[in-house]
Design a protein around this motif. Structure first.
Motif, PDB file in Angstrom:
ATOM      1  N   GLY A  15      -9.484  -3.812  12.164  1.00 22.30           N
ATOM      2  CA  GLY A  15      -9.623  -2.378  12.417  1.00 22.30           C
ATOM      3  C   GLY A  15      -9.336  -1.970  13.857  1.00 22.30           C
ATOM      4  N   ILE A  16      -8.728  -2.857  14.650  1.00 23.47           N
ATOM      5  CA  ILE A  16      -8.496  -2.528  16.067  1.00 23.47           C
ATOM      6  C   ILE A  16      -7.444  -1.423  16.214  1.00 23.47           C
ATOM      7  N   ALA A  17      -6.322  -1.562  15.518  1.00 19.75           N
ATOM      8  CA  ALA A  17      -5.288  -0.523  15.619  1.00 19.75           C
ATOM      9  C   ALA A  17      -5.820   0.794  15.054  1.00 19.75           C
ATOM     10  N   ALA A  18      -6.551   0.711  13.946  1.00 25.34           N
ATOM     11  CA  ALA A  18      -7.113   1.938  13.357  1.00 25.34           C
ATOM     12  C   ALA A  18      -8.056   2.610  14.349  1.00 25.34           C
ATOM     13  N   ALA A  19      -8.844   1.828  15.079  1.00 28.26           N
ATOM     14  CA  ALA A  19      -9.775   2.402  16.053  1.00 28.26           C
ATOM     15  C   ALA A  19      -9.013   3.064  17.199  1.00 28.26           C
ATOM     16  N   LEU A  20      -7.938   2.427  17.665  1.00 30.26           N
ATOM     17  CA  LEU A  20      -7.135   3.031  18.734  1.00 30.26           C
ATOM     18  C   LEU A  20      -6.505   4.336  18.253  1.00 30.26           C
TER      19      LEU A  20
ATOM     20  N   ASN B  13      10.110  -2.844   8.613  1.00 29.32           N
ATOM     21  CA  ASN B  13       8.746  -3.121   9.074  1.00 29.32           C
ATOM     22  C   ASN B  13       7.725  -2.617   8.049  1.00 29.32           C
ATOM     23  N   ARG B  14       7.600  -3.388   6.964  1.00 26.81           N
ATOM     24  CA  ARG B  14       6.708  -2.974   5.874  1.00 26.81           C
ATOM     25  C   ARG B  14       5.239  -2.986   6.314  1.00 26.81           C
ATOM     26  N   GLY B  15       4.893  -3.898   7.209  1.00 29.08           N
ATOM     27  CA  GLY B  15       3.509  -3.947   7.704  1.00 29.08           C
ATOM     28  C   GLY B  15       3.143  -2.661   8.405  1.00 29.08           C
ATOM     29  N   SER B  16       4.050  -2.185   9.263  1.00 39.26           N
ATOM     30  CA  SER B  16       3.813  -0.938   9.980  1.00 39.26           C
ATOM     31  C   SER B  16       3.718   0.226   8.993  1.00 39.26           C
ATOM     32  N   GLN B  17       4.609   0.229   7.990  1.00 39.35           N
ATOM     33  CA  GLN B  17       4.581   1.317   7.001  1.00 39.35           C
ATOM     34  C   GLN B  17       3.260   1.319   6.237  1.00 39.35           C
ATOM     35  N   ALA B  18       2.788   0.120   5.845  1.00 38.99           N
ATOM     36  CA  ALA B  18       1.518   0.023   5.099  1.00 38.99           C
ATOM     37  C   ALA B  18       0.352   0.456   5.984  1.00 38.99           C
ATOM     38  N   PHE B  19       0.385   0.038   7.250  1.00 34.76           N
ATOM     39  CA  PHE B  19      -0.673   0.428   8.187  1.00 34.76           C
ATOM     40  C   PHE B  19      -0.729   1.952   8.323  1.00 34.76           C
TER      41      PHE B  19
ATOM     42  N   ALA C 278      10.447   8.166   9.436  1.00 31.41           N
ATOM     43  CA  ALA C 278       9.613   9.091  10.233  1.00 31.41           C
ATOM     44  C   ALA C 278       8.227   9.161   9.608  1.00 31.41           C
ATOM     45  N   LEU C 279       7.218   9.207  10.470  1.00 31.37           N
ATOM     46  CA  LEU C 279       5.829   9.189  10.011  1.00 31.37           C
ATOM     47  C   LEU C 279       5.085  10.371  10.628  1.00 31.37           C
ATOM     48  N   ARG C 280       4.327  11.063   9.812  1.00 35.53           N
ATOM     49  CA  ARG C 280       3.577  12.217  10.342  1.00 35.53           C
ATOM     50  C   ARG C 280       2.207  12.308   9.673  1.00 35.53           C
ATOM     51  N   ARG C 281       1.211  12.636  10.489  1.00 37.71           N
ATOM     52  CA  ARG C 281      -0.152  12.838   9.974  1.00 37.71           C
ATOM     53  C   ARG C 281      -0.708  14.126  10.554  1.00 37.71           C
TER      54      ARG C 281
ATOM     55  N   ALA D 299       0.462   4.238   6.309  1.00 38.11           N
ATOM     56  CA  ALA D 299       0.048   4.865   5.036  1.00 38.11           C
ATOM     57  C   ALA D 299      -1.466   4.793   4.894  1.00 38.11           C
ATOM     58  N   ALA D 300      -2.050   3.646   5.274  1.00 35.97           N
ATOM     59  CA  ALA D 300      -3.512   3.481   5.179  1.00 35.97           C
ATOM     60  C   ALA D 300      -4.231   4.490   6.074  1.00 35.97           C
ATOM     61  N   LEU D 301      -3.578   4.881   7.159  1.00 37.59           N
ATOM     62  CA  LEU D 301      -4.209   5.840   8.085  1.00 37.59           C
ATOM     63  C   LEU D 301      -3.838   7.288   7.772  1.00 37.59           C
ATOM     64  N   GLY D 302      -3.176   7.508   6.642  1.00 36.86           N
ATOM     65  CA  GLY D 302      -2.927   8.870   6.194  1.00 36.86           C
ATOM     66  C   GLY D 302      -1.614   9.478   6.653  1.00 36.86           C
ATOM     67  N   PHE D 303      -0.710   8.655   7.187  1.00 33.20           N
ATOM     68  CA  PHE D 303       0.603   9.172   7.603  1.00 33.20           C
ATOM     69  C   PHE D 303       1.495   9.302   6.368  1.00 33.20           C
ATOM     70  N   GLU D 304       2.318  10.347   6.372  1.00 39.15           N
ATOM     71  CA  GLU D 304       3.329  10.501   5.330  1.00 39.15           C
ATOM     72  C   GLU D 304       4.669  10.082   5.877  1.00 39.15           C
TER      73      GLU D 304
END
Ligand SMILES: CC(C)(COP(=O)(O)OP(=O)(O)OC[C@H]1O[C@@H](n2cnc3c(N)ncnc32)[C@H](O)[C@@H]1OP(=O)(O)O)[C@@H](O)C(=O)NCCC(=O)NCCS
Length: 171
Positions: A99-104, A128-134, A166-169, A136-141
């Motif tokens: 949860g470190i990146a999520a906390a930042l 970069n599927r890991g980045s995309q999944a991360f 492109a990612l947006r939240r 998405a988990a944080l609510g980015f479209e």
């Protein structure tokens, strides 16, 4: 600006990015990403980010030896002040999944919201599927105009052959 309290794992503290962090962050990108294009990626982090974009950027260090655990490079858009932009995030592989990146990100959301921003934007690579999944988990479209490497992305976004998702939240 003083960052708000965060839910970083016990014992870890975030502090504002400094110019003196530049070299070790660039070195960390080379080691942490583990991809063949890691040296290329470090070119995306010129020293100017550590001189002129430090207000909303942070690093996390290990309390024992102050080794680098994570970093976030983010800033307020100067042309669209309602947007906070995340340029880069990285967590030491030994500290991922806690949860470190999520906390930042949550710390940044709080700062950006308090400053009146309405959106947080970022981009990532189609591979970069890991980045995309991360994200998405944080609510980015995610958005794009064409399927590239199996995902919706913008072709030639960052130059010829350099597609990006492109990612947006909303804040
Ligand atoms: C992407 C990265 C920053 C995530 O850091 P992290 O601290 O491990 O992420 P967190 O533990 O805060 O995860 C937050 C959420 O994202 C999800 N997530 C994180 N990485 C994921 C992955 N690789 N695959 C699937 N989901 C992932 C977690 O499961 C968690 O979801 P949950 O809240 O539903 O449980 C880290 O893996 C990294 O540094 N990767 C290499 C650099 C990179 O690709 N950066 C992004 C582009 S610049």
């Amino acid at each position: 600006m003083t960052a708000p309290a965060s839910s970083l794992p016990a014992g870890l503290r975030a502090r504002p990015l400094r110019e003196t962090d530049h070299l070790r962050v660039v070195e960390a990108v080379g080691q942490w990403w583990g991809t063949p294009n890691a040296p290329e990626l470090s070119l995306l982090l010129p020293r100017l980010f550590f001189q002129h974009f430090t207000t909303w950027s942070e690093v996390v260090e290990a309390p024992q030896d102050e080794s680098l655990v994570a970093f976030l490079i983010a800033f307020r858009s100067s042309s669209q002040p309602e947007i906070a932009y995340i340029h880069f995030v990285g967590v030491d592989p030994a500290h991922r999944g806690q949860g470190i990146a999520a906390a930042l990100y949550e710390r940044l959301f709080q700062i950006a919201r308090a400053a009146g921003c309405r959106w947080v934007d970022a981009v990532t690579s189609p591979v970069n599927r890991g980045s995309q999944a991360f994200h998405a988990a944080l609510g980015f479209e995610a958005s794009g105009t064409r399927i590239i490497e199996g995902v919706l992305a913008y072709p030639d976004y960052d130059g010829p052959g350099q597609a990006r998702v492109a990612l947006r939240r909303a804040l």
